[in-house]
Every structure is written in C-alpha cells, then in structure tokens.
Scaffold this motif. Structure first.
Motif, PDB file in Angstrom:
ATOM      1  N   SER A 156      40.634  41.796  20.120  1.00 54.61           N
ATOM      2  CA  SER A 156      41.648  42.304  21.042  1.00 54.61           C
ATOM      3  C   SER A 156      41.809  43.812  20.946  1.00 54.61           C
ATOM      4  O   SER A 156      42.737  44.375  21.524  1.00 54.61           O
ATOM      5  CB  SER A 156      43.002  41.631  20.752  1.00 54.61           C
ATOM      6  N   LEU A 157      40.943  44.476  20.184  1.00 53.51           N
ATOM      7  CA  LEU A 157      41.014  45.932  20.099  1.00 53.51           C
ATOM      8  C   LEU A 157      40.743  46.560  21.458  1.00 53.51           C
ATOM      9  O   LEU A 157      39.994  46.009  22.268  1.00 53.51           O
ATOM     10  CB  LEU A 157      40.008  46.441  19.064  1.00 53.51           C
ATOM     11  N   PRO A 158      41.331  47.723  21.734  1.00 49.72           N
ATOM     12  CA  PRO A 158      41.209  48.314  23.076  1.00 49.72           C
ATOM     13  C   PRO A 158      39.776  48.481  23.552  1.00 49.72           C
ATOM     14  O   PRO A 158      39.458  48.167  24.696  1.00 49.72           O
ATOM     15  CB  PRO A 158      41.913  49.674  22.907  1.00 49.72           C
ATOM     16  N   HIS A 159      38.873  48.978  22.674  1.00 52.46           N
ATOM     17  CA  HIS A 159      37.507  49.217  23.151  1.00 52.46           C
ATOM     18  C   HIS A 159      36.781  47.905  23.437  1.00 52.46           C
ATOM     19  O   HIS A 159      35.938  47.837  24.328  1.00 52.46           O
ATOM     20  CB  HIS A 159      36.725  50.073  22.148  1.00 52.46           C
ATOM     21  N   HIS A 160      37.132  46.837  22.694  1.00 49.22           N
ATOM     22  CA  HIS A 160      36.535  45.533  22.996  1.00 49.22           C
ATOM     23  C   HIS A 160      37.080  44.985  24.307  1.00 49.22           C
ATOM     24  O   HIS A 160      36.345  44.428  25.119  1.00 49.22           O
ATOM     25  CB  HIS A 160      36.811  44.541  21.865  1.00 49.22           C
ATOM     26  N   LEU A 161      38.395  45.138  24.511  1.00 53.82           N
ATOM     27  CA  LEU A 161      38.986  44.659  25.753  1.00 53.82           C
ATOM     28  C   LEU A 161      38.416  45.394  26.952  1.00 53.82           C
ATOM     29  O   LEU A 161      38.221  44.818  28.023  1.00 53.82           O
ATOM     30  CB  LEU A 161      40.509  44.820  25.709  1.00 53.82           C
ATOM     31  N   GLU A 162      38.146  46.708  26.778  1.00 53.02           N
ATOM     32  CA  GLU A 162      37.549  47.473  27.880  1.00 53.02           C
ATOM     33  C   GLU A 162      36.186  46.895  28.263  1.00 53.02           C
ATOM     34  O   GLU A 162      35.858  46.779  29.443  1.00 53.02           O
ATOM     35  CB  GLU A 162      37.401  48.942  27.462  1.00 53.02           C
ATOM     36  N   ILE A 163      35.405  46.532  27.256  1.00 50.76           N
ATOM     37  CA  ILE A 163      34.085  45.963  27.534  1.00 50.76           C
ATOM     38  C   ILE A 163      34.232  44.617  28.239  1.00 50.76           C
ATOM     39  O   ILE A 163      33.517  44.310  29.198  1.00 50.76           O
ATOM     40  CB  ILE A 163      33.282  45.808  26.220  1.00 50.76           C
ATOM     41  N   HIS A 164      35.176  43.791  27.760  1.00 50.86           N
ATOM     42  CA  HIS A 164      35.399  42.481  28.386  1.00 50.86           C
ATOM     43  C   HIS A 164      35.831  42.647  29.838  1.00 50.86           C
ATOM     44  O   HIS A 164      35.342  41.945  30.727  1.00 50.86           O
ATOM     45  CB  HIS A 164      36.456  41.702  27.616  1.00 50.86           C
ATOM     46  N   TRP A 165      36.768  43.575  30.088  1.00 53.32           N
ATOM     47  CA  TRP A 165      37.231  43.757  31.465  1.00 53.32           C
ATOM     48  C   TRP A 165      36.155  44.386  32.338  1.00 53.32           C
ATOM     49  O   TRP A 165      36.073  44.108  33.532  1.00 53.32           O
ATOM     50  CB  TRP A 165      38.508  44.598  31.484  1.00 53.32           C
ATOM     51  N   PHE A 166      35.328  45.243  31.727  1.00 54.12           N
ATOM     52  CA  PHE A 166      34.184  45.761  32.485  1.00 54.12           C
ATOM     53  C   PHE A 166      33.265  44.621  32.895  1.00 54.12           C
ATOM     54  O   PHE A 166      32.749  44.584  34.017  1.00 54.12           O
ATOM     55  CB  PHE A 166      33.416  46.775  31.638  1.00 54.12           C
ATOM     56  N   SER A 167      33.071  43.672  31.960  1.00 56.05           N
ATOM     57  CA  SER A 167      32.261  42.497  32.277  1.00 56.05           C
ATOM     58  C   SER A 167      32.875  41.702  33.419  1.00 56.05           C
ATOM     59  O   SER A 167      32.176  41.255  34.333  1.00 56.05           O
ATOM     60  CB  SER A 167      32.122  41.614  31.031  1.00 56.05           C
ATOM     61  N   ILE A 168      34.209  41.514  33.353  1.00 57.17           N
ATOM     62  CA  ILE A 168      34.898  40.771  34.411  1.00 57.17           C
ATOM     63  C   ILE A 168      34.758  41.477  35.755  1.00 57.17           C
ATOM     64  O   ILE A 168      34.442  40.858  36.779  1.00 57.17           O
ATOM     65  CB  ILE A 168      36.393  40.609  34.063  1.00 57.17           C
ATOM     66  N   ILE A 169      34.985  42.800  35.756  1.00 59.11           N
ATOM     67  CA  ILE A 169      34.896  43.564  37.013  1.00 59.11           C
ATOM     68  C   ILE A 169      33.479  43.513  37.557  1.00 59.11           C
ATOM     69  O   ILE A 169      33.259  43.325  38.768  1.00 59.11           O
ATOM     70  CB  ILE A 169      35.338  45.025  36.775  1.00 59.11           C
ATOM     71  N   ASN A 170      32.500  43.671  36.664  1.00 57.16           N
ATOM     72  CA  ASN A 170      31.097  43.593  37.088  1.00 57.16           C
ATOM     73  C   ASN A 170      30.792  42.237  37.711  1.00 57.16           C
ATOM     74  O   ASN A 170      30.139  42.141  38.763  1.00 57.16           O
ATOM     75  CB  ASN A 170      30.194  43.832  35.879  1.00 57.16           C
ATOM     76  N   SER A 171      31.295  41.177  37.065  1.00 54.90           N
ATOM     77  CA  SER A 171      31.053  39.832  37.577  1.00 54.90           C
ATOM     78  C   SER A 171      31.767  39.612  38.908  1.00 54.90           C
ATOM     79  O   SER A 171      31.210  39.008  39.831  1.00 54.90           O
ATOM     80  CB  SER A 171      31.516  38.790  36.552  1.00 54.90           C
ATOM     81  N   CYS A 172      33.009  40.109  38.994  1.00 59.23           N
ATOM     82  CA  CYS A 172      33.764  39.940  40.240  1.00 59.23           C
ATOM     83  C   CYS A 172      33.095  40.666  41.397  1.00 59.23           C
ATOM     84  O   CYS A 172      33.042  40.161  42.524  1.00 59.23           O
ATOM     85  CB  CYS A 172      35.198  40.430  40.065  1.00 59.23           C
ATOM     86  N   VAL A 173      32.606  41.883  41.125  1.00 61.01           N
ATOM     87  CA  VAL A 173      31.896  42.620  42.172  1.00 61.01           C
ATOM     88  C   VAL A 173      30.659  41.854  42.613  1.00 61.01           C
ATOM     89  O   VAL A 173      30.358  41.744  43.810  1.00 61.01           O
ATOM     90  CB  VAL A 173      31.524  44.034  41.673  1.00 61.01           C
ATOM     91  N   THR A 174      29.944  41.302  41.620  1.00 65.09           N
ATOM     92  CA  THR A 174      28.767  40.495  41.952  1.00 65.09           C
ATOM     93  C   THR A 174      29.146  39.318  42.839  1.00 65.09           C
ATOM     94  O   THR A 174      28.481  39.029  43.838  1.00 65.09           O
ATOM     95  CB  THR A 174      28.103  39.977  40.658  1.00 65.09           C
TER      96      THR A 174
END
Length: 588
Positions: A216-234
């Motif tokens: 749940s650290l900020p930099h890990h959450l950023e990567i997870h949300w980047f993954s989500i955004i990337n997937s949503c855009v796809t």
C-alpha cells in the motif's frame, strides 16, 4: 440444483466464520508463557523449497511438541514445532544461553551449505510471523574459494505489547556473535537469545496492518493505478472501436439483407447470412466441449467466491492456509455447478452418453491437477521438504473428493439431464454442411488465438508481476479491490475480442465457430504461461530442480484453469452475439 443452494450457503458461511475466528485473540498476565513455534527453513529465493526447522542442527528443546495444523496450513507447507526459546510475557532477558553443543563435521557442513544458499528461518509468536537469516557470507576474497561462512549464534527479540496482548515482534541477529563454519572441523558453540519488551499504543485490531503496508506504499499504489488506467484505456479503445465497427457493419448488413429480400429474392447471398443454415450446427467432440464448459463455469464460480472472501477481509496477511482451505472447500462445493452445466449443455447438443460426459467433466481439470500433484509430491518427498503432504492430509483430500465433490457432481449431472432444456437456435440447420471456402493463413486457429490472447494479456500483465512476486516470492499482496477491477477488465476484453473475431470468421463464411470461440477466449492462459518463462528466468532468482518443477508444474495447472474459465467466457459471449444477429434477420 435448487436443493443444493442451502447446503452451499451454509457451508460457505461456516467456512467464513471459522476462518475469521482463526487469528489469535489471547490475553496474558505478566510471566505467562506466550507460545513461540518454529516453522521452517529454506533458501530465500526458492519459496517452495522449505524444510523443517530442526532439519538443521539447532538446539532442540527438552519437550518438543508439534502444533496441530489445519488443512490449508499443511497445504501451505507449515510444520510448526515448539521453539527452543522461552519468551514469557513482559519478562526481559539478556544474553540467556539456549544450549551448548559441539557441532560435528557433518553438522558444520550442513550449516555451511545453508548459509551459502542464503537460508532464512520462519517462526510464529502468538500467531505473528517473524523471519531471520541463519548466517552470512563474507565475500572479501574475489574467488569463491576465499569466501568465509558464518553462523549467527545470538538472536534478539523485540516485542511490543498493549496492556495484556502481544502487538508486534521483531527479530534481529547480532552481527558480532558469529561462528565460523568455513572449514570441516568440529566446532564448540553456545547459542544465546535476548528479549526486550516495550509498550505501544497500537490497538490489537491493527496489529496485522504492518504486513499490509508494503503493497500500500504510495509508489506501489501509483504503479497499480497506472496498470488500472492502462487497462481501462485498452478496454475503452477496444470496446469503442469494436462496438463502432460492428454496429456500423452489422447495420449495413441488415439493410443490405433487407433490401435483397425485397428486390431480388433469387440474388445469391454472401457473408454471414449465407451460412445461416450451418452456423448452429453442433460442434465436433461435443462431449469434450460440454465438459470444458462445465469445468470453466465451475472455475469461474470458484474465482468469484474467492474474490468475495478476499474483499471482505478473510485473506489478511499470514492468515495461514486460509486461501488453500477456501480453494479446496469451495471447489468441492461448486462441483455440482460443473455437473449441471456440462450435462445440460451436452443434452442440448443431442448427446446421449451423459454418464461418460459427466466422468469427463470430473476429470478434465482434476485429472491433470492430480497427476501433477503426484509427481511434485514425490519430488518433495525425495527432497524431504515440507511441501510433501503427510499421508493423513492426502487421505482427507481424497475423502473430500469422494464424499463431497463426486456426489455433488453426480447430483448436478442428474439435474442437468432432467432439465429438458432445448438448444435455442433462431434459424434452422440444414441437413448437409456447406463447404468452407479457402481462407488466408491469418484466419487460421493459431493466428486468431494469438491475436485474441494478446489484448487481454496486455491489460493484466503489470498486475501479474505483483501476483507472481506474492505467490512465488516474499512480497505481500493485499490490494484485492484493484485485482478485482483487473479481473473484470479481463472478462470484458476477452468477451469483446472473441465476439469480434467470431464475426470476422462468420463473415468469411467459416461456420465452425464453436471451438474457435472457446480457444480464442482461453488463449490468454497460454500467454500467462509464456509469461511464467519470462518471470522465472528474467525476474526471479529461483533455481534447482524442485523449485523449477513446482513453479512450472503448478503454474501449468493454474494456466489450464484460466484457459477453461476464459474459454467459457469467450464462448458464452460469442453464442449470445451469434444468436442476436441471426435473430435479427429473416432467413428462409
């Protein structure tokens, strides 16, 4: 099937309540002995290769007791025994001797081999996990023959308490208290331990939170949300593109076919309408097809229930064995769904030997899993690793399969056979199939599967790394809400890409879409297995025959499960689409 629902719900909530109450909730008085159990040792980079703690020649307590483990804990490789350290509640100890012993040449060699392989140990104190390394390697010399190997002989326990409860424990080793085990000589050694108690304001209910923090650290959450955004855009681009193209093309098709019927009834038909008499012709190997659908539906249901348990907080970090227990129990209870789905669909396809179909359904996934388990359990027995299941546990699993899984499978099959449902086809099927015209190579099954599997895989591959690092490493994964979103995205992309490829296949006058839609939907499982190769050789430090066989063996079973589950999703989406478009036109 309705009769099985109360049984399933009752068992589900019984399991939920037992898992939730599993965590330690004990209160202690000053001087009370708080249980400390030694669990296992093993190479840090090989999480599956673990051994019993006293397989190494540590100090053995006078009264060695083994802790009784639940099914999931045994499957997880836990083998808890009483540790040689006495940690009384709120009692400080300073450099207390555990034992004195003379290490033989063989014992020195065992310790040296363990230090060379970077062995760690794991213990549980009041159900709180603790880890530490057993030694270190001094690499001052450039040549490996000049390395020095040292064993730690002094352990420090720092324990935090809140009133009458244990809140946190940390373990560290004294870097100055070392035993040289480089040479094969007998060594006299005395092991020590120190205990320091400190008070904290952290409430008991939050004592497991620190194990969730790394994910749940900020930099890990950023990567997870980047993954989500990337997937949503796809997903948005894919679904938007496909919806626009398909709606426009289908609209033109409907207008053209309606115009043809009004002006030139004798005009030759082309495209997907041309094969309306063959599109609902039942597939080859219908028994295998129905069995795959049944198994895929069961695995999909299993996944949904696992997500429900995860989202309500059952699988908190180091709730030992909860996930394995859930998998075994829920898989057994959902076998009726597999039997009902497979037999019902098989009978809709005018199959006659429903008993053979039911046997095939029961063995389609369990068969490869059982053979893989037999081989890997034999490997673990040869290595004398804790991953080798005791005979009693194997008997319990066989009994669950015999007394729960098989009867529910049969009951589901009987219910499916008696459902009397007919296959709903909006158009009639002709007596003789049309010949499929020659198609270019890229319209073959393998290129289509590659195309269909790549897009869903691209939407989940970032999250896959964290899953692998948790399952096959020492990272902790607790962000189940994000994982659930990724799972939903995976289903949507799989359904849409399968529908699109099915339309293009029908437009090319290829009416054998049944198996193709299943294979295209499930092809993501093949991409995940290909990712296993990349992860093993490029992103991990795993090595050795046992770890390699466990990784690729069990991942093959998991990817096969994904293949069945996503193949079912793809076929169901394609079937819905095909029924819709042929219901919308008038076919003579």
């Amino acid at each position: 099937m309705a009769k099985m629902n109360p049984l399933f719900i009752l068992a589900f909530f019984f399991f939920f309540s037992t898992v939730r109450s599993d965590s330690s909730d004990k209160r202690y008085k000053e001087g009370d002995l708080v249980p400390l159990f030694a669990n296992k040792v093993g190479p840090f980079h090989n999480p599956s290769e673990t051994y019993r703690y006293f397989d190494l020649p540590f100090c053995i307590p006078d009264h060695l007791k083994e802790k009784k483990e639940a099914l999931g804990e045994v499957l997880n490789g836990d083998r808890l025994v009483s540790a040689p350290y006495q940690l009384e509640f709120q009692k400080d100890k300073d450099s207390l001797s555990v034992c004195k012993k003379t290490l033989t040449k063989e014992e020195v060699a065992n310790f040296r081999s363990a230090v060379r392989k970077d062995y760690y140990f794991q213990m549980y104190y009041d159900d709180l996990p603790i880890w530490g390394f057993i030694g270190k390697v001094d690499k001052e010399g450039k040549d490996p023959s000049d390395y020095r190997y040292y064993l730690y002989k002094h352990i420090h326990f720092d324990i935090f308490y809140n009133k009458d409860r244990v809140i946190e424990i940390n373990v560290r080793t004294d870097p100055n208290a070392l035993v040289d085990v480089t040479e094969d000589n007998e060594v006299d050694v005395e092991f020590f331990y120190t205990v320091k108690w400190k008070e904290t304001n952290t409430p008991f209910e939050k004592r497991m939170d620190k194990y969730s923090q790394p994910s749940s650290l900020p930099h890990h959450l950023e990567i997870h949300w980047f993954s989500i955004i990337n997937s949503c855009v796809t997903v948005l681009l894919l679904t938007g593109f496909l919806a626009t193209i398909l709606m426009r093309v289908l609209k033109n098709d409907f207008v053209k076919y309606a115009h043809d019927e009004e002006t030139a009834e004798d005009q030759e038909e082309t495209g997907w309408k041309y094969i309306h008499g063959d599109v609902f012709r039942f597939p080859k190997f219908k028994s295998v097809f129905a069995a795959a659908l049944g198994s895929g539906t069961q695995l999909f249901t299993l996944t949904v229930f696992i997500f429900i348990l995860a989202l309500v907080g059952v699988f908190y970090p180091y709730n030992r064995g909860a996930l394995f227990t859930a998998l075994v129990v829920i898989y057994a209870l959902t076998s009726g769904i597999a039997g009902y789905t497979a037999t019902s669909f098989y009978c809709q396809l005018e199959g006659t030997n429903w008993v053979r179909n039911l046997l095939l359904t029961g063995c389609l996934f369990c068969g490869p899993l059982f053979l893989t388990f037999c081989f890997l359990n034999t490997v673990a027995i040869v290595y004398n690793a804790t991953a080798a299941l005791p005979f009693g546990t194997i008997v319990v699993i066989v009994l669950i399969w015999t007394l729960v899984t098989s009867p529910l499978l049969v009951l589901g099959g009987i219910a499916g056979k008696n459902s009397k449902a007919e296959f709903q086809a909006p158009v009639r099927t002709t007596k003789y199939p049309r010949e499929i015209p020659p198609l270019p190579w890229y319209r073959g099954a393998i290129p289509q599967m590659a195309m269909a599997g790549f897009l869903p895989f691209s939407a989940i591959y970032i999250e896959l790394y964290y899953i692998f690092a948790s399952v096959w490493g020492h990272r902790i994964y607790t962000i189940y809400s994000i994982l659930f979103i990724v799972f939903i995205i995976l289903l949507i992309v799989t359904a849409f890409i399968t529908v699109a490829l099915t339309y293009f296949q029908l437009a090319a006058e290829d009416h054998e879409w049944w198996w193709r839609s299943f294979l295209c939907g499930g092809s993501t499982g093949l991409f995940i297995y290909a990712y296993c190769l990349y992860y093993y050789y490029a992103r991990s430090d795993m090595s050795g025959f046992m770890q390699t066989s466990f990784f690729f063996g069990y991942m093959a079973c998991i990817c096969f499960g994904f293949f069945l589950m996503l193949g079912t999703v793809g076929f169901r989406a394609a079937l819905f689409f095909v029924r819709h478009i042929y219901r919308s036109i008038k076919c003579e």
